[in-house]
Design an enzyme around this catalytic site. Sequence first.
Site, short mmCIF file in Angstrom:
data_model
loop_
_atom_site.label_atom_id
_atom_site.label_comp_id
_atom_site.label_asym_id
_atom_site.label_seq_id
_atom_site.Cartn_x
_atom_site.Cartn_y
_atom_site.Cartn_z
N MET A 92 0.80 -1.23 0.00
CA MET A 92 0.00 0.00 0.00
C MET A 92 0.84 1.29 0.00
SD MET A 92 -2.92 -1.32 -0.21
CE MET A 92 -4.10 -0.02 0.11
N LEU A 95 5.33 4.25 -5.07
CA LEU A 95 6.78 4.21 -5.24
C LEU A 95 7.21 5.34 -6.18
CD1 LEU A 95 6.79 0.37 -5.59
CD2 LEU A 95 7.97 1.62 -3.77
N HIS A 111 -4.32 -5.67 -9.04
CA HIS A 111 -5.34 -4.70 -8.66
C HIS A 111 -6.72 -5.34 -8.84
CE1 HIS A 111 -7.15 -0.83 -7.92
NE2 HIS A 111 -7.92 -1.02 -8.98
C1 GRF Z 1 -6.01 -7.45 -2.99
O1 GRF Z 1 -7.37 -7.29 -3.29
C2 GRF Z 1 -5.16 -6.79 -4.04
O2 GRF Z 1 -5.70 -6.84 -5.32
C3 GRF Z 1 -5.13 -5.36 -3.56
O3 GRF Z 1 -5.05 -5.44 -2.16
C4 GRF Z 1 -5.62 -6.69 -1.73
C5 GRF Z 1 -4.56 -7.38 -0.95
O4 GRF Z 1 -5.03 -8.54 -0.32
N1 GRF Z 1 -4.02 -4.65 -4.17
P1 GRF Z 1 -3.99 -9.60 0.29
O5 GRF Z 1 -3.09 -8.82 1.24
O6 GRF Z 1 -3.23 -10.20 -0.83
O7 GRF Z 1 -4.85 -10.58 1.03
#
Ligand code: GRF
Length: 220
Positions: A92, A95, A111
Site C-alpha cells: 500500500m 513508489l 489490482h
Molecule cells: C487485494 O485485493 C489486491 O488486489 C489489492 O489489495 C488486496 C490485498 O489482499 N491490491 P492480500 O493482502 O493479498 O490478502
Amino acid sequence: MTTKRVGVLISGRGSNLQALIEAAKAPDYPAELALVVSNVPGAQGLARAEAAGIPTQVVDHKAFASRPDFEAVLDDALHGAGVELLCNAGFMRLLTEGFVTRWLNRHLNIHPSLLPAFKGLDTHARVLEAGAKVTGCTVHFVRAAMDDGPIVAQAAVPVDPDDTEDSLAARVLAAEHKLYPHALRLVASGDVHVEGEHVVGISRQEGQNALFSPPLPGTL
Ligand code: GRF
C-alpha cells in the site's frame, strides 16, 4: 529448469502472497520466493512467509524521512536476497519514479478491477455505485502512476444484483488467487515481454487460459 528469484512486497493480510507460495511449490513453477518485505510491522503476511520458510524483512516507511530513503533500504534488501523479479501483493505504498525505473518490466502489481477501469482505493464500492455488471482483477507491470502499466493478465468476475462490497470483494479475491500465480508464471518463464507498453508473447491458447471468468449469462 532455471527459476527466477522473486521478492514480494506486502502491507497486510497476504492472501495473494499465500497463493504465490502455494504455486511456487510445484516443481515446474519458474519462480521461487526469495524474500518477503513488509512496510508494516506485524503484517499477517509476514507470518505466512515465515510458516513457509521464506526469509522476511520489515522496512517500516515511517522510520524514513523521505520516500527515496525508504526505497534505498528496500532496494538493498531485495538485492541482498538476489531478487530478480518483484511482486506487489497488497503493498500500500506509492513508489517513486526512480524505484519504478530501477525495476522496470521486472515488477508486477495486482489490482482488484479490470484496469484501466476503477484505479485506486475502494474499488468494489465504486464498481457497485457505477452499476457495473462485470468486474475482475488485473496483473500488470508497475509504472510510476498508480495502477498503471502494461497488462499481463486479467480475470473477469460477474457482479451479482444483490452483491455487497464484501461479497464482491470475496469473489474477486478468489479470482486474484488464480490470476497472480498464472501471470507470474508467464513473466518468470520469459514467455511474455513488454513491447511498446503492451505485453506480448501470449499465445492464443494462453490468452484463453488467462481469463478465468465463469461464463457470463447470455454469452453462451
Ligand atoms: C487485494 O485485493 C489486491 O488486489 C489489492 O489489495 C488486496 C490485498 O489482499 N491490491 P492480500 O493482502 O493479498 O490478502
